[in-house]
Scaffold this active site. Structure first.
Site, PDB file in Angstrom:
ATOM      1  CG  HIS A   5      -1.589   1.332   1.482  1.00 23.07           C
ATOM      2  ND1 HIS A   5      -2.548   1.855   0.652  1.00 23.07           N
ATOM      3  CD2 HIS A   5      -1.400   2.252   2.460  1.00 23.07           C
ATOM      4  CE1 HIS A   5      -2.933   3.028   1.116  1.00 23.07           C
ATOM      5  NE2 HIS A   5      -2.254   3.304   2.215  1.00 23.07           N
ATOM      6  CG  ASP A  27       6.734  18.313 -26.407  1.00 22.39           C
ATOM      7  OD1 ASP A  27       7.095  17.714 -25.368  1.00 22.39           O
ATOM      8  OD2 ASP A  27       5.855  17.875 -27.169  1.00 22.39           O
ATOM      9  CD1 TRP A  85       6.081   3.520   4.294  1.00 24.47           C
ATOM     10  CD2 TRP A  85       7.293   4.297   2.584  1.00 24.47           C
ATOM     11  NE1 TRP A  85       6.468   4.796   4.606  1.00 24.47           N
ATOM     12  CE2 TRP A  85       7.212   5.298   3.572  1.00 24.47           C
ATOM     13  CE3 TRP A  85       8.000   4.566   1.411  1.00 24.47           C
ATOM     14  CZ2 TRP A  85       7.822   6.535   3.433  1.00 24.47           C
ATOM     15  CZ3 TRP A  85       8.613   5.809   1.277  1.00 24.47           C
ATOM     16  CH2 TRP A  85       8.524   6.779   2.282  1.00 24.47           C
ATOM     17  CB  SER A  97      11.037   6.360 -14.067  1.00 19.71           C
ATOM     18  OG  SER A  97       9.943   7.194 -14.310  1.00 19.71           O
ATOM     19  CG  HIS A 121      12.283  14.730   5.865  1.00 21.82           C
ATOM     20  ND1 HIS A 121      11.219  14.309   6.607  1.00 21.82           N
ATOM     21  CD2 HIS A 121      12.080  16.049   5.650  1.00 21.82           C
ATOM     22  CE1 HIS A 121      10.423  15.321   6.859  1.00 21.82           C
ATOM     23  NE2 HIS A 121      10.918  16.390   6.292  1.00 21.82           N
ATOM     24  CD  GLU A 175       9.558  10.258  -2.446  1.00 21.56           C
ATOM     25  OE1 GLU A 175      10.532  10.552  -3.153  1.00 21.56           O
ATOM     26  OE2 GLU A 175       8.455   9.947  -2.898  1.00 21.56           O
ATOM     27  CE1 TYR A 227       8.502  19.492   3.860  1.00 20.39           C
ATOM     28  CE2 TYR A 227      10.453  18.174   4.225  1.00 20.39           C
ATOM     29  CZ  TYR A 227       9.418  18.921   4.712  1.00 20.39           C
ATOM     30  OH  TYR A 227       9.273  19.088   6.054  1.00 20.39           O
ATOM     31  CB  SER A 251       0.468  28.638  -5.384  1.00 19.92           C
ATOM     32  OG  SER A 251       0.974  28.207  -4.146  1.00 19.92           O
ATOM     33  CG  HIS A 258      12.326  14.499  11.579  1.00 23.24           C
ATOM     34  ND1 HIS A 258      12.269  15.711  10.957  1.00 23.24           N
ATOM     35  CD2 HIS A 258      11.714  13.638  10.737  1.00 23.24           C
ATOM     36  CE1 HIS A 258      11.645  15.590   9.792  1.00 23.24           C
ATOM     37  NE2 HIS A 258      11.292  14.346   9.636  1.00 23.24           N
ATOM     38  CG  HIS A 259      11.668  10.170   9.385  1.00 16.48           C
ATOM     39  ND1 HIS A 259      10.346  10.063   9.029  1.00 16.48           N
ATOM     40  CD2 HIS A 259      12.140  11.262   8.731  1.00 16.48           C
ATOM     41  CE1 HIS A 259      10.035  11.044   8.181  1.00 16.48           C
ATOM     42  NE2 HIS A 259      11.099  11.785   7.995  1.00 16.48           N
ATOM     43  CB  THR A 286       5.321  25.002   6.383  1.00 19.71           C
ATOM     44  OG1 THR A 286       6.506  24.253   6.103  1.00 19.71           O
ATOM     45  CG2 THR A 286       4.128  24.234   5.846  1.00 19.71           C
ATOM     46  CE  LYS A 298       5.825  26.935  -0.205  1.00 20.12           C
ATOM     47  NZ  LYS A 298       5.279  27.518  -1.426  1.00 20.12           N
ATOM     48  NE  ARG A 342       3.660   3.219  10.711  1.00 15.41           N
ATOM     49  CZ  ARG A 342       4.599   3.863   9.965  1.00 15.41           C
ATOM     50  NH1 ARG A 342       5.630   4.453  10.553  1.00 15.41           N
ATOM     51  NH2 ARG A 342       4.501   3.916   8.665  1.00 15.41           N
TER      52      ARG A 342
END
Lengths: 526, 324
Positions: A70, A99, A135, A163, A247, A249, A251, A262, A296-297, A322, A325, A444
């Protein structure tokens, strides 16, 4: 070769051999939606098992494969390719380019994705089943205890990386080289800006992930000891390398979503985006910070205290850009002539729910508190608020917003609004209770749970089923629009829409801006 | 706000349709599917059972190689036919530059692993600091030094007497690649390899200057010399690997020292091989086809950038793998 003023080729070869950014964008979008449904199916199995305490439907080993697949399918198959599809469709039109910069490479970037996911899904039928280490596939679960499916998985990750890197190089080259004369960097639409920075992040960190899985491959098959203490390596090394990729990733996933929001909020506020420059700088600041917060993970893994403190403060800093924004989006709406069409509803949903996800992220960033939250359902709730209500909601908004331009027909607004309200409510029913069970200690990735979590889990499961079903409504609405929607004659589609993509005919011709458009030097930004 | 204008602006060449992407996909997917199965046969398969994994892998590699050949040939022909505007050429330049940046990050992952292990993990396993509190339970007697000549597993008496699960037997090298272990300075291969690779960066630059002067002979000569130096480097590297396996007891199984040594130098060696091949192709194009002019030679220039990148990586390898 030959002139390219005619339309698309006929039949399957159009899609197989195409070099057209719109065709490739379309393929990315459909592929990512297919993966969204596949990953969603895995989620439904997870929620069905968790509907009641006790072992109900599936074996624990299969449950682990479901949580793993998942996550992988949603991150790498659904969210990332969907934004790449959006980039393909929109970036050339937004900057006035004919293009993408490297059209053949563009097609290759897409076509290696479907077989890679076919291989990954096929591991479900291998002896020993699909990868089941989550994951994040931490060593040694993914090395010492790996089965043959991990080898296939490793090569799939390599292909996805190839890719992403090729796609990103293409986007960078397009933005840096293909802008129409007069489209300076600080005039580019924010969606183009966020994708430029995202592409930079991808080129920087996908090779690091490739390095991590290569080390896994060597540990499993060739006797190296990167992640084995017995040989002088360290399983925690895997976590460091993985999160150095992981991390940035997150973002990579959310920055294009920021770009979409925006574009859409100003259109339905009928006001230019507030604080354009600060939006650009905030995006760049978030990208920079994303490289120095990875651990921090890993607060609970046993890092030196100095490390915990550094990563804690660095992480908290991200709240500043953040916040810039979020306040800019709110200020854009302030005293605007607001209307609430479906894309705007999804963007406001994004704004509210993403901010909640941001705040729970701030809670998690506090190292001492994280010892309590770590690996609990609180974390699951947090990242679904940013991944689903953040990335997926904004992606959905983007489809409703640009679909009339793509296919020249208007979607059914009532059905769109219904889709929004069901999604919004069902999403919260699914994930808000997970904050509570997480704080109360439910871990989890476990197929069973203690009895006191039963009610909230049942709520979660019901919400998830409704949320999943509402995506079929979305699918139906999109197909019905393409097949039999009411034609749109206005080039602009939305009266508040701004930008070069709204100056071309509706539906967008197969080739646009073969001659660069002239840009009014007085125009501030798009 | 905007209007379509027809002022003189070069048309950007967008190729109409191309089979390259699909062919390259078939090649790539078959290669990796075959390779994954070859490895699975090796590690998990039953001995003596035949499989077609190798056939799939080689077929894939052949298709992939043939497609890349056709793809590059087409790109070269398009350029020779004058279809590439200055703008398109800039796209290729940007593409190559960012590709090299991605390669830098790939090596960064392995260098990062090396620094992390040498500065943090090694001392922790040997019992230093907070991270070393488990030493007396798991790896009692393990002393850390670099190059690591005894693995923690061996320090406690081998895989059999190790308390935690492991994924193999990690033997120790009895000789490292360090300068101190060489019997004489001139027998220390990394030194020669450093001289060779640094010189080759100079020779490829001289070749470039020859091209800019329209001096075809100078270009061919110095480029040929660069390719020759690249081949010598790869041969010496192969010799070093042979020495390591045959005489030093230094293998992929030699704990984290062997792992980092072979992965870093191995990936670098593979990149030297690719760079040599790229430069050889440019040499062939120049000698046989008379390709490249003073102001149109990105095929060569991109390859030379790659070559300089490989050279810089080697400088770091020499410093952190062999000297320090």
């Amino acid at each position: 070769m030959g002139d390219h003023h005619h339309g698309p080729a006929k039949g399957l070869s159009r899609w197989l051999f195409t070099t057209n950014h719109k065709d490739i964008g379309t393929m990315y979008l459909w592929f990512s939606f297919a993966m969204f449904l596949l990953g969603g199916t895995f989620a439904m199995i997870i929620r069905a098992e968790l509907f009641q305490p006790g072992m109900q439907l599936v074996e624990p080993a299969f449950f682990n494969q479901m949580t793993t697949l998942h996550g992988l399918v949603m991150v790498f198959g659904a969210i990332m390719p969907s934004f790449v599809g959006l980039a393909n469709w929109l970036i050339p039109m937004m900057i006035g380019a004919p293009d993408m910069a490297l059209p053949r490479l563009n097609n290759w970037s897409f076509w290696i994705l479907p077989p890679a996911f076919l291989l990954l899904a096929s591991t479900l039928f291998m002896e020993g089943g699909a990868p089941a280490a989550g994951w994040t596939f931490y060593a040694p679960l993914s090395t010492t205890y790996a089965g043959p499916s991990v080898t296939i998985f490793i090569f799939c990750i390599h292909i996805l990386g190839v890719s992403s890197i090729m796609g990103s190089i293409n986007i960078i080259a397009t933005v840096m080289n293909m802008r129409a004369p007069g489209m300076s960097y600080m005039k580019m639409p924010l969606f183009v800006w966020t994708w430029l920075i995202t592409a930079f992040l991808l080129v920087a960190v996908m090779p690091v992930l490739a390095g991590a899985v290569t080390m896994m491959l060597m540990d499993v098959h060739f006797g190296t000891s990167f992640f084995s203490a017995a040989g002088g390596g360290d399983p925690v090394l895997f976590q460091h390398i993985f999160w150095f990729f992981g991390h940035p990733e997150v973002y990579i996933i959310i920055l294009p979503a920021f770009g979409v929001v925006s574009q859409i909020i100003p259109a339905f506020s009928r006001k230019p985006l507030f604080g354009y420059d600060s939006m650009v700088y905030a995006t760049a600041a978030i990208a920079f910070l994303s490289f120095i917060v990875w651990a921090h993970h890993m607060y609970t893994v046993g890092m030196p205290v100095a490390g915990e403190l550094f990563f804690m403060y660095a992480t908290m800093l991200i709240a500043v850009p953040t916040g810039v924004k979020v306040f800019n989006w709110i200020t854009t709406m302030w005293r605007g002539a607001l209307t609430f069409e479906t894309p705007m509803l999804f963007c406001i949903g994004f704004l509210v729910l993403f901010t909640i996800g941001g705040f729970t992220g701030l809670m998690l960033s506090i190292a001492p508190a994280d010892f309590q939250y770590h690996d609990s359902y609180f974390v699951v709730a947090h990242f679904h608020y940013v991944m689903v209500a953040g990335a997926v909601f904004s992606m959905t908004a983007a489809v409703y917003f640009w679909l009339p331009k793509w296919c020249g027909k208007m979607y059914n607004e009532t059905m769109g609004k219904t889709h929004f309200w069901i999604s919004f409510i069902a999403f919260n029913v699914t994930f808000f209770p997970q904050h509570f069970v997480g704080l109360a200690g439910m871990p989890r990735r476990i197929p069973d749970y203690s009895l006191q979590f039963a009610d909230f889990n049942m709520m979660s499961s019901i919400g998830a089923f409704v949320y999943g079903a509402s995506q079929l409504l979305f699918l139906y609405n999109v197909i019905a629009t393409i097949v039999a929607g009411k034609p749109v004659s206005d080039d602009k589609v939305w009266d508040g829409a701004e930008g070069l993509e709204w100056t071309v005919a509706t539906p967008a011709p197969y080739h646009t801006f073969e001659v660069p458009p002239k840009i009014d030097p007085a125009h501030a930004h798009f | 706000m905007t209007a379509q204008t027809s002022t003189a602006h070069e048309n950007y060449y967008v190729p109409e349709k191309s089979k390259m992407a699909v062919m390259a996909t078939i090649g790539l997917v078959l290669s990796v599917f075959g390779a994954a199965n070859v490895m699975n046969d090796m590690t998990f398969g039953e001995p003596g059972v035949s499989s077609n994994s190798k056939f799939i892998m080689y077929t894939g590699l052949a298709v992939f190689g043939a497609t890349l050949f056709a793809w590059f040939r087409q790109a070269i022909r398009e350029n020779l036919a004058g279809m590439n505007s200055a703008q398109l050429k800039k796209s290729y330049v940007l593409g190559m530059g960012w590709f090299i940046f991605s390669e830098v990050m790939f090596f960064a992952a392995f260098f990062g692993a090396l620094f992390y292990v040498r500065n943090l993990v090694g001392p922790w396993l040997a019992g230093e600091g907070d991270g070393g509190r488990m030493n007396h339970l798991l790896w009692e007697g393990f002393q850390f030094s670099w190059p690591m000549m005894q693995t923690p597993q061996e320090a406690v008496g081998g895989a059999g007497s190790q308390l935690i699960a492991n994924n193999g037997t990690f033997t120790s090298a009895h000789k490292s690649m360090a300068f101190a272990e060489a019997s004489a300075w001139y027998l220390w291969l990394p030194l020669w390899n450093t001289l060779i690779l640094l010189s080759s960066s100079v020779t490829v630059h001289i070749a470039h200057m020859g091209l800019l002067d329209n001096n075809r002979r100078k270009f061919n000569l110095w480029l040929g010399l660069t390719v020759f130096l690249g081949v010598v480097f790869v041969c010496l590297q192969a010799l070093e690997y042979y020495e390591a396996y045959a005489h030093f007891g230094l293998t992929l199984n030699s704990g984290i020292y062997g792992s980092t040594f072979f992965m870093l130098t191995g990936f670098h060696g593979f990149h030297v091989l690719m760079g040599t091949f790229m430069l050889a192709v440019q040499l062939y194009r120049s000698v046989r086809g008379g390709h490249f002019t003073a102001n149109d030679h990105f095929g060569f220039e991109g390859s030379s950038w790659y070559w300089h990148f490989v050279d810089v990586v080697w400088v770091f390898l020499f410093l952190f793998i062999y000297i320090l």
